[in-house]
Design a protein around this motif. Structure first.
Motif, PDB file in Angstrom:
ATOM      1  N   MET A  54       0.675  -1.167   0.004  1.00  0.00           N
ATOM      2  CA  MET A  54       0.038  -0.026   0.060  1.00  0.00           C
ATOM      3  C   MET A  54       0.815   1.179  -0.177  1.00  0.00           C
ATOM      4  O   MET A  54       0.492   2.264  -0.721  1.00  0.00           O
ATOM      5  CB  MET A  54      -0.853  -0.082   1.392  1.00  0.00           C
ATOM      6  N   MET A  55       2.031   1.107   0.844  1.00  0.00           N
ATOM      7  CA  MET A  55       2.967   2.370   0.788  1.00  0.00           C
ATOM      8  C   MET A  55       3.389   2.547  -0.657  1.00  0.00           C
ATOM      9  O   MET A  55       3.272   3.821  -1.121  1.00  0.00           O
ATOM     10  CB  MET A  55       3.976   2.241   1.908  1.00  0.00           C
ATOM     11  N   ALA A  56       4.023   1.523  -1.067  1.00  0.00           N
ATOM     12  CA  ALA A  56       4.578   1.613  -2.451  1.00  0.00           C
ATOM     13  C   ALA A  56       3.217   2.361  -3.621  1.00  0.00           C
ATOM     14  O   ALA A  56       3.830   3.215  -4.394  1.00  0.00           O
ATOM     15  CB  ALA A  56       4.982   0.554  -3.049  1.00  0.00           C
ATOM     16  N   MET A  57       2.154   1.987  -3.603  1.00  0.00           N
ATOM     17  CA  MET A  57       1.096   2.097  -4.394  1.00  0.00           C
ATOM     18  C   MET A  57       0.887   4.038  -4.127  1.00  0.00           C
ATOM     19  O   MET A  57       0.578   4.666  -5.169  1.00  0.00           O
ATOM     20  CB  MET A  57      -0.043   1.455  -4.222  1.00  0.00           C
ATOM     21  N   CYS A  58       0.698   4.157  -2.887  1.00  0.00           N
ATOM     22  CA  CYS A  58       0.526   5.434  -2.492  1.00  0.00           C
ATOM     23  C   CYS A  58       1.341   6.515  -2.780  1.00  0.00           C
ATOM     24  O   CYS A  58       1.319   7.631  -2.931  1.00  0.00           O
ATOM     25  CB  CYS A  58       0.121   5.486  -0.939  1.00  0.00           C
ATOM     26  N   ALA A  59       2.646   5.972  -2.868  1.00  0.00           N
ATOM     27  CA  ALA A  59       3.884   6.788  -3.202  1.00  0.00           C
ATOM     28  C   ALA A  59       4.064   6.785  -4.779  1.00  0.00           C
ATOM     29  O   ALA A  59       4.755   7.561  -5.361  1.00  0.00           O
ATOM     30  CB  ALA A  59       4.990   6.305  -2.559  1.00  0.00           C
ATOM     31  N   GLY A  60       3.073   6.023  -5.427  1.00  0.00           N
ATOM     32  CA  GLY A  60       3.279   5.935  -7.035  1.00  0.00           C
ATOM     33  C   GLY A  60       2.589   7.052  -7.761  1.00  0.00           C
ATOM     34  O   GLY A  60       2.376   8.322  -7.306  1.00  0.00           O
ATOM     35  N   THR A  61       1.894   6.610  -8.833  1.00  0.00           N
ATOM     36  CA  THR A  61       1.331   7.334  -9.951  1.00  0.00           C
ATOM     37  C   THR A  61      -0.180   7.674  -9.265  1.00  0.00           C
ATOM     38  O   THR A  61      -0.762   7.073  -8.378  1.00  0.00           O
ATOM     39  CB  THR A  61       1.164   6.904 -11.193  1.00  0.00           C
ATOM     40  N   ALA A  62      -0.609   8.826  -9.812  1.00  0.00           N
ATOM     41  CA  ALA A  62      -1.869   8.941  -9.268  1.00  0.00           C
ATOM     42  C   ALA A  62      -3.045   7.852  -9.610  1.00  0.00           C
ATOM     43  O   ALA A  62      -3.897   7.550  -8.876  1.00  0.00           O
ATOM     44  CB  ALA A  62      -2.872  10.161 -10.052  1.00  0.00           C
ATOM     45  N   ASP A  63      -2.802   7.209 -10.574  1.00  0.00           N
ATOM     46  CA  ASP A  63      -3.734   5.883 -10.917  1.00  0.00           C
ATOM     47  C   ASP A  63      -3.481   4.891  -9.834  1.00  0.00           C
ATOM     48  O   ASP A  63      -4.424   3.964  -9.295  1.00  0.00           O
ATOM     49  CB  ASP A  63      -3.519   5.410 -12.260  1.00  0.00           C
ATOM     50  N   GLN A  64      -2.299   4.658  -9.567  1.00  0.00           N
ATOM     51  CA  GLN A  64      -1.882   3.777  -8.509  1.00  0.00           C
ATOM     52  C   GLN A  64      -2.427   3.940  -7.291  1.00  0.00           C
ATOM     53  O   GLN A  64      -3.043   3.311  -6.415  1.00  0.00           O
ATOM     54  CB  GLN A  64      -0.236   3.492  -8.335  1.00  0.00           C
ATOM     55  N   LYS A  65      -2.441   5.600  -6.702  1.00  0.00           N
ATOM     56  CA  LYS A  65      -3.156   5.853  -5.367  1.00  0.00           C
ATOM     57  C   LYS A  65      -4.485   5.586  -5.516  1.00  0.00           C
ATOM     58  O   LYS A  65      -5.216   5.025  -4.566  1.00  0.00           O
ATOM     59  CB  LYS A  65      -2.722   7.260  -5.246  1.00  0.00           C
ATOM     60  N   ARG A  66      -5.204   5.878  -6.425  1.00  0.00           N
ATOM     61  CA  ARG A  66      -6.565   5.397  -6.895  1.00  0.00           C
ATOM     62  C   ARG A  66      -7.007   3.979  -6.545  1.00  0.00           C
ATOM     63  O   ARG A  66      -7.933   3.735  -6.102  1.00  0.00           O
ATOM     64  CB  ARG A  66      -6.938   6.117  -8.436  1.00  0.00           C
ATOM     65  N   MET A  67      -6.065   3.343  -7.118  1.00  0.00           N
ATOM     66  CA  MET A  67      -6.455   1.838  -6.840  1.00  0.00           C
ATOM     67  C   MET A  67      -6.246   1.284  -5.433  1.00  0.00           C
ATOM     68  O   MET A  67      -7.137   0.753  -4.875  1.00  0.00           O
ATOM     69  CB  MET A  67      -5.225   1.024  -7.809  1.00  0.00           C
ATOM     70  N   ALA A  68      -5.241   2.012  -4.893  1.00  0.00           N
ATOM     71  CA  ALA A  68      -5.154   1.621  -3.396  1.00  0.00           C
ATOM     72  C   ALA A  68      -6.410   2.060  -2.546  1.00  0.00           C
ATOM     73  O   ALA A  68      -6.903   1.517  -1.733  1.00  0.00           O
ATOM     74  CB  ALA A  68      -3.897   2.503  -2.764  1.00  0.00           C
ATOM     75  N   GLN A  69      -7.015   3.065  -3.056  1.00  0.00           N
ATOM     76  CA  GLN A  69      -8.196   3.846  -2.352  1.00  0.00           C
ATOM     77  C   GLN A  69      -9.281   3.013  -2.719  1.00  0.00           C
ATOM     78  O   GLN A  69      -9.940   2.683  -1.790  1.00  0.00           O
ATOM     79  CB  GLN A  69      -8.490   5.342  -2.779  1.00  0.00           C
ATOM     80  N   ASP A  70      -9.495   2.670  -3.900  1.00  0.00           N
ATOM     81  CA  ASP A  70     -10.531   1.622  -4.355  1.00  0.00           C
ATOM     82  C   ASP A  70     -10.517   0.498  -3.560  1.00  0.00           C
ATOM     83  O   ASP A  70     -11.367  -0.177  -3.106  1.00  0.00           O
ATOM     84  CB  ASP A  70     -10.433   1.377  -5.819  1.00  0.00           C
ATOM     85  N   ALA A  71      -9.088  -0.190  -3.411  1.00  0.00           N
ATOM     86  CA  ALA A  71      -9.174  -1.355  -2.523  1.00  0.00           C
ATOM     87  C   ALA A  71      -9.491  -1.241  -1.093  1.00  0.00           C
ATOM     88  O   ALA A  71     -10.293  -2.100  -0.363  1.00  0.00           O
ATOM     89  CB  ALA A  71      -7.934  -1.787  -2.497  1.00  0.00           C
ATOM     90  N   LEU A  72      -9.069  -0.264  -0.679  1.00  0.00           N
ATOM     91  CA  LEU A  72      -9.526   0.250   0.890  1.00  0.00           C
ATOM     92  C   LEU A  72     -11.246   0.201   0.896  1.00  0.00           C
ATOM     93  O   LEU A  72     -11.636  -0.124   1.838  1.00  0.00           O
ATOM     94  CB  LEU A  72      -8.711   1.253   1.316  1.00  0.00           C
TER      95      LEU A  72
END
Ligand code: FAQ
Length: 326
Positions: A183-201
């Motif tokens: 999750m840390m890696a995804m949240c520090a990544g691109t905007a799309d990766q952060k959106r994926m992390a939020q969607d998973a949460l």
């Protein structure tokens, strides 16, 4: 309709030898471990067999949502870590089936109960893993909830279950960290990766709260299990602890927990949070979860396709025993 607590307690007292029951309850109250050959009330044996075998089933069915991603993990490092984690879950299932067998039910009977739908497994594993971020969310939230529930079980009154939990908890805490690190890696990544992390949460938050079971007031087993020290904390106590620990972790990731009612309550020293959708929970418990049919079909297929391995192992054991006898 569930049997009430008083009815349950009266049934136990009517069936069991009062002296043996009193001696057993004194040992439990003194925090002694009960061991397989010790006398125990039938209801204690039944409750433990139910809880430990359902816990074992959860570990084994729990391999499926993540196993699904081993071939699609985004790097060799991620693949190796995920493979190790899924193997750990198999190990947990095996310790737990062994612990349950010490209570007198065979592995085959337990597996049959799972396959026929008689035995439950955790509701959480009836939800699909749609993206790689789900693997992060499972480690962070699902393993996080599992540890919260299992740390107190290291002090459960039944010795083999308590000892199995010690090792399981060590491994689960590694699992939780690997999930949070994804999750840390995804949240520090691109905007799309952060959106994926939020969607998973968004998708895993509420099902994770359901893992702790129904509210205490609607939990038919909690009161007796607390008295016999099978459970050391109630469903609601553990759910609250999980929320209190996890919300700051979401904030550190820059993610928003999908609960408009979530608010720190200074007076209580805890977060207040919204109501879990208990109708959804009971529907999933009844086998109506989004991927429940796929999960059970995969388990049955694995059991049938593994029959030759079990047969070969049994034939080998027989040969060895015959050699020894000769
Ligand atoms: N799902 O009276 P209570 C993991 C059932 S391991 C399905 O409160 P109890 C590792 C309950 O069985 C996750 N059914 O029951 C991993 C009972 O029905 P029954 C599993 C549920 O036993 C991570 C009825 O509702 N962990 O995740 C659920 O006192 C990642 C009434 O409930 C354990 O099993 C549910 N969520 O308390 C693996 C821990 N909740 O049997 C792979 C040990 C309740 O009377 C990847 N178990 N039910 O027909 C426990 O601590 C307890 O059994 C509870 C339920 C707390 C789960």
């Amino acid at each position: 309709m569930y049997t009430t607590e008083l009815q349950k307690s009266n049934q136990v007292r009517a069936i069991e030898d009062p002296e043996k029951l009193a001696a057993f309850e004194a040992r439990v109250a003194a925090d002694e471990f009960i061991e397989p050959k010790d006398w125990m009330p039938e209801a204690y044996r039944r409750t433990l067999t139910r809880q430990i075998s359902q816990h074992a089933h959860s570990e084994i069915v729990g391999m499926l949502p993540e196993g699904n991603w081993i071939s699609r993990a985004p790097s060799l490092r991620r693949k190796a870590i995920l493979l190790a984690k899924v193997q750990d879950e198999a190990g947990h299932g095996l310790y737990l089936y062994s612990a349950a067998e010490t209570l007198g039910t065979s592995r085959e009977e337990m597996i049959e109960a799972l396959h026929s739908g008689k035995a439950k497994y955790s509701t959480i594993f009836n939800y699909p893993t749609l993206t790689w971020a789900d693997i992060g969310a499972i480690g962070w939230l699902v393993d996080g909830a599992a540890i919260m529930n299992q740390v107190p079980l290291q002090r459960t009154s039944y010795g083999p279950y308590a000892r199995a939990m010690v090792r399981v908890c060590k491994e689960e805490s590694f699992h939780q960290r690997q999930g949070y690190e994804i999750m840390m890696a995804m949240c520090a990544g691109t905007a799309d990766q952060k959106r994926m992390a939020q969607d998973a949460l968004n998708r895993w938050w509420w099902p994770s709260l359901m893992m702790f079971g129904p509210p205490d007031a609607d939990s038919p087993n909690t009161a007796q299990s607390m008295r016999w020290r099978i459970k050391r904390e109630t469903n609601d106590e553990l759910r609250q602890k999980f929320v209190d620990i996890t919300v700051p972790q979401a904030e550190a990731l820059g993610l928003k927990v999908p609960d408009p009612a979530l608010e720190w309550n200074e007076a209580r020293g805890h977060y207040d949070f919204g109501e879990v959708d208990w109708e959804e929970f009971y529907a999933v418990v009844r086998g109506e979860g989004p991927v429940a049919k796929e999960r059970m079909a995969a388990r049955r297929e694995a059991w049938e396709e593994g029959a030759w391995v079990r047969d070969a192992a049994a034939a080998y054991a027989e040969k060895q025993a015959a050699k020894k006898a000769a």
